[in-house]
Design a protein around this motif. Sequence first.
Motif, PDB file in Angstrom:
ATOM      1  N   GLY A 136       3.357 -25.977  18.818  1.00 54.32           N
ATOM      2  CA  GLY A 136       3.221 -24.511  18.816  1.00 54.32           C
ATOM      3  C   GLY A 136       3.487 -23.940  17.435  1.00 54.32           C
ATOM      4  N   PHE A 165      -1.143 -25.316  26.742  1.00 46.69           N
ATOM      5  CA  PHE A 165       0.283 -25.306  26.398  1.00 46.69           C
ATOM      6  C   PHE A 165       1.144 -25.310  27.670  1.00 46.69           C
ATOM      7  CE2 PHE A 165       4.016 -24.093  23.961  1.00 46.69           C
ATOM      8  CZ  PHE A 165       3.784 -24.797  22.797  1.00 46.69           C
ATOM      9  N   GLY A 214     -11.107 -19.583  23.660  1.00 39.91           N
ATOM     10  CA  GLY A 214     -10.234 -20.550  23.000  1.00 39.91           C
ATOM     11  C   GLY A 214      -8.773 -20.188  23.181  1.00 39.91           C
ATOM     12  N   GLU A 237     -12.622 -18.061  13.092  1.00 40.83           N
ATOM     13  CA  GLU A 237     -12.061 -17.019  13.937  1.00 40.83           C
ATOM     14  C   GLU A 237     -11.596 -17.582  15.281  1.00 40.83           C
ATOM     15  OE1 GLU A 237     -11.696 -13.638  13.354  1.00 40.83           O
ATOM     16  OE2 GLU A 237     -12.191 -14.100  11.264  1.00 40.83           O
ATOM     17  N   LEU A 286      -4.900 -28.040  19.201  1.00 44.76           N
ATOM     18  CA  LEU A 286      -4.841 -26.641  19.660  1.00 44.76           C
ATOM     19  C   LEU A 286      -5.671 -25.740  18.744  1.00 44.76           C
ATOM     20  CD1 LEU A 286      -1.062 -26.239  20.673  1.00 44.76           C
ATOM     21  CD2 LEU A 286      -2.997 -26.743  22.149  1.00 44.76           C
ATOM     22  N   TRP A 301      -9.751 -34.441  23.125  1.00 42.21           N
ATOM     23  CA  TRP A 301      -8.542 -33.624  22.960  1.00 42.21           C
ATOM     24  C   TRP A 301      -7.478 -34.039  23.973  1.00 42.21           C
ATOM     25  CZ3 TRP A 301     -11.977 -28.627  22.866  1.00 42.21           C
ATOM     26  CH2 TRP A 301     -12.478 -28.445  21.578  1.00 42.21           C
ATOM     27  N   THR A 302      -7.909 -34.237  25.216  1.00 40.93           N
ATOM     28  CA  THR A 302      -6.952 -34.614  26.267  1.00 40.93           C
ATOM     29  C   THR A 302      -6.289 -35.945  25.918  1.00 40.93           C
ATOM     30  OG1 THR A 302      -8.330 -33.481  27.892  1.00 40.93           O
ATOM     31  CG2 THR A 302      -6.738 -35.047  28.750  1.00 40.93           C
ATOM     32  N   LEU A 344      -3.767 -35.483  23.092  1.00 36.89           N
ATOM     33  CA  LEU A 344      -2.551 -34.784  23.540  1.00 36.89           C
ATOM     34  C   LEU A 344      -1.648 -35.720  24.351  1.00 36.89           C
ATOM     35  CD1 LEU A 344      -4.042 -31.310  24.603  1.00 36.89           C
ATOM     36  CD2 LEU A 344      -2.546 -31.762  22.658  1.00 36.89           C
ATOM     37  N   GLN A 404     -10.685 -18.880   7.361  1.00 38.33           N
ATOM     38  CA  GLN A 404     -10.411 -19.655   8.575  1.00 38.33           C
ATOM     39  C   GLN A 404     -11.452 -19.332   9.627  1.00 38.33           C
ATOM     40  OE1 GLN A 404      -6.408 -18.546   9.706  1.00 38.33           O
ATOM     41  NE2 GLN A 404      -5.750 -20.640   9.378  1.00 38.33           N
ATOM     42  N   ARG A 411      -0.714 -22.622  10.965  1.00 38.45           N
ATOM     43  CA  ARG A 411      -2.123 -22.678  10.546  1.00 38.45           C
ATOM     44  C   ARG A 411      -2.769 -21.318  10.614  1.00 38.45           C
ATOM     45  NH1 ARG A 411      -4.731 -28.069  11.519  1.00 38.45           N
ATOM     46  NH2 ARG A 411      -2.943 -29.430  11.588  1.00 38.45           N
ATOM     47  N   ARG A 412      -2.571 -20.635  11.725  1.00 39.48           N
ATOM     48  CA  ARG A 412      -3.247 -19.352  11.908  1.00 39.48           C
ATOM     49  C   ARG A 412      -2.746 -18.314  10.914  1.00 39.48           C
ATOM     50  NH1 ARG A 412      -7.606 -20.956  13.342  1.00 39.48           N
ATOM     51  NH2 ARG A 412      -8.150 -18.796  13.109  1.00 39.48           N
ATOM     52  N   LEU A 432       0.602 -24.646  15.116  1.00 35.17           N
ATOM     53  CA  LEU A 432      -0.565 -23.780  15.357  1.00 35.17           C
ATOM     54  C   LEU A 432      -0.341 -22.404  14.718  1.00 35.17           C
ATOM     55  CD1 LEU A 432      -3.317 -23.339  16.786  1.00 35.17           C
ATOM     56  CD2 LEU A 432      -2.038 -22.459  18.729  1.00 35.17           C
ATOM     57  N   ILE A 447       6.265 -30.779  21.461  1.00 28.77           N
ATOM     58  CA  ILE A 447       5.434 -29.664  21.925  1.00 28.77           C
ATOM     59  C   ILE A 447       5.817 -28.380  21.177  1.00 28.77           C
ATOM     60  CG2 ILE A 447       4.872 -28.220  23.931  1.00 28.77           C
ATOM     61  CD1 ILE A 447       5.084 -30.739  25.631  1.00 28.77           C
ATOM     62  N   ILE A 499      -9.255 -26.136  19.613  1.00 31.11           N
ATOM     63  CA  ILE A 499      -9.595 -25.484  20.891  1.00 31.11           C
ATOM     64  C   ILE A 499      -9.698 -23.971  20.690  1.00 31.11           C
ATOM     65  CG2 ILE A 499      -8.778 -24.981  23.238  1.00 31.11           C
ATOM     66  CD1 ILE A 499      -7.339 -27.728  23.169  1.00 31.11           C
ATOM     67  N   ILE A 500      -8.735 -23.425  19.953  1.00 25.02           N
ATOM     68  CA  ILE A 500      -8.668 -21.962  19.835  1.00 25.02           C
ATOM     69  C   ILE A 500      -9.852 -21.382  19.052  1.00 25.02           C
ATOM     70  CG2 ILE A 500      -7.323 -21.522  17.716  1.00 25.02           C
ATOM     71  CD1 ILE A 500      -5.449 -19.813  19.414  1.00 25.02           C
ATOM     72  N   THR A 501     -10.488 -22.209  18.252  1.00 23.92           N
ATOM     73  CA  THR A 501     -11.595 -21.692  17.432  1.00 23.92           C
ATOM     74  C   THR A 501     -12.944 -22.266  17.851  1.00 23.92           C
ATOM     75  OG1 THR A 501     -11.238 -23.470  15.848  1.00 23.92           O
ATOM     76  CG2 THR A 501     -10.186 -21.379  15.364  1.00 23.92           C
ATOM     77  N   ARG A 502     -12.988 -22.976  18.957  1.00 25.68           N
ATOM     78  CA  ARG A 502     -14.233 -23.698  19.245  1.00 25.68           C
ATOM     79  C   ARG A 502     -15.357 -22.765  19.682  1.00 25.68           C
ATOM     80  NH1 ARG A 502     -14.932 -27.118  24.651  1.00 25.68           N
ATOM     81  NH2 ARG A 502     -13.501 -26.041  26.008  1.00 25.68           N
TER      82      ARG A 502
END
Lengths: 167, 497
Positions: free
Chosen positions: B420, A106, A98, A93, B217, B391-392, B395, A91, B426-427, B423, B416, B220-223
């Motif tokens: 969560g 959220f 981020g 990171e 999400l 993304w916006t 969403l 995956q 996935r992680r 996400l 929503i 975004i978290i991995t960008r």
Amino acid sequence: MNNEITDESIDETVTQSGSVGKSRRNQIVGIFWALFGVITIFGGAAIQITQGANSELGPKFWPQMLGIFFLVIGIILIIQDFRGKIRDPEQEEITKTGLIEVLGVFVILVLQVIAWGFVGFLPSAAAALILLPLMLGTRKPIKIILFSALTTGLLYGLFAMILRIPL
Amino acid sequence: MNPIVEGLGALMDPSLILYLGLGTAIGLLVGFFPGVTATMAVALATSFTLTLDPIQGLAVLLTIYISSGFGDRIPAILINTPGTPASIATTFDGYPMAKNGRAGIALTSSAIVTAVGSLFGVVVLLTVAIPLSSLALRFGPAEMFMLVVFGLTMMVGVSGGNILKGLISGLVGLLLAVIGQDPITGVMRFTFGINELADGIPFIAAILGLFGVAEVLDQIITRNKTHGPKIITQFGRWWPNKAEYKEMIKPTLIGTATGTVVGIVPAAGGDIAGIVAWDQARRFSKHPEKFGKGSLEGISAADSSSASTQGGSLTTTLALGVPGDTVMAVMIGSMVIWGLQPGPSLFAKHPDLVYSIAGIMFIAIILSLIVSLLRLRGAIKLLTLPPEYLWTIVLIFCMVGTYAIQNSIFQVGIMIVFGGIGLLFRRFGFPAGPMVLGLILGNLAESNLRRALLIDGVYSILTSPIAMGFLAVSIAAIVWPIVQDKRNKRKALINQK
């Protein structure tokens, strides 16, 4: 020299190469699902059965059966992780920025839902459409305001006027 | 009246042109933007097609499904980024072709073979769907239960990663389906006194959360903000010459055949088919050394294969009620709301539907091909749109789309929450596909298992050859990836030694 290839030697080699057993977080995941299974079994037992419902194959049967599966698979997950046999897919990171942005996004989404109930869709959506790009790092105020106005207008036109959905 | 005439007659509605055009535009754009998947788009479109007639709604959803298969090749070829997972194999040869100054030929030939693959899918639908559903009509509760188990395990087997995690994901879906009224006795279960949950977890809200919000999400978290995609701007020649057309024939046939078989397998989609066909075409090629370096054969096999899965996926979805891929899982949700329950009885009740659907697919393919062949150089600039805005938009559309289903803010909240959950899943390496499938098929599985057990206990399953056949394939679907993984590790170890 003994060059025999056993299952253990395979797993050991893969563990050494780093693709397996990097952390023990899957044990925690396994424990979580095993506990979830126990809760589901008890939750299933607590279902109120009305008169006439078959007790053995009634409404409790299926959730309790699923609970047992959760428990069993959770335990297998723990055992497999102990033996270093869990192999998660590669995956990308998580980045620090981020993570902060996701938390921010959220919170904005939750606030928008709450605000929606009080001030209605249009003001809450317009605000969210300004806050979200800002949260995600855009720093061009005119572009953001223009984007918010256009998107809100588009949403209103499509959903409220064409599809007659009371926003 | 003749079902063919009736089915095709339903397409004579002039407003249908508008819906087909809308679907084509949305689908091409969806495919065009990496990160916006066909599943996400169909889920979003579901929310505003529910008020339409079934045929109009199906026209929008199916056209998005088809045309996203055309649009997703463009970023795969020009920026080496698949627009949707189905075009992963397009990048193998598409991007090298573009780098070699043959982007024009890559784009044109990709569109042509995609159309060929998709059209073959329509033929499969027309020839296989009704006989398959007639066979499935003989299924009793035991067979239906095992059919659900079969679909679920297939999705677990092909969704990659750890099998146990796939199974847990499927179980979560099945458990979520328990929330609300018991399908047999009507007893309330796990509603915790919340009236809105009496009808169960709102399916579309869950889907939009898992595939829309969670996907955004996760991106975004991995960008990584350091570098953006490098876009190829030199297109070269657009139309293939005679020799190049000839070169495309064999790999397209291999791709179409492979994709059809993969498409019929429940839960296996275009991503798998494209990669398998690319590999097969390389084996049968006179120039395997060119594969991965800009081979026209490679791109032809990959794209025709992923496109031809669509017909097979649709066939299993409509005839058996088991989704052929995640887009079909979403589509089942819409069809149920329209009163069309996919499954063995669908074509018995609506024999004309298969012809309407085939007609819609045919028009969608032709429309998408025409638009794909237009040289929309200006549209390439869309690939530079900052992701923050995209993304916006996704969403906010997810939120409004969810609200639109029942005008309920509660459901937006549910969406929503599922975003969560998606996400986190996935992680932690849990695929979302089996959860969605479990949620859709949960009630069907539970009610049929309980009925089967009430009729003759566990013997009703053990004595049914069809049920046992499904069970055997289900076990194979779970065990086979483990055996194969072990074999690969063993090979790697031998090579190392």
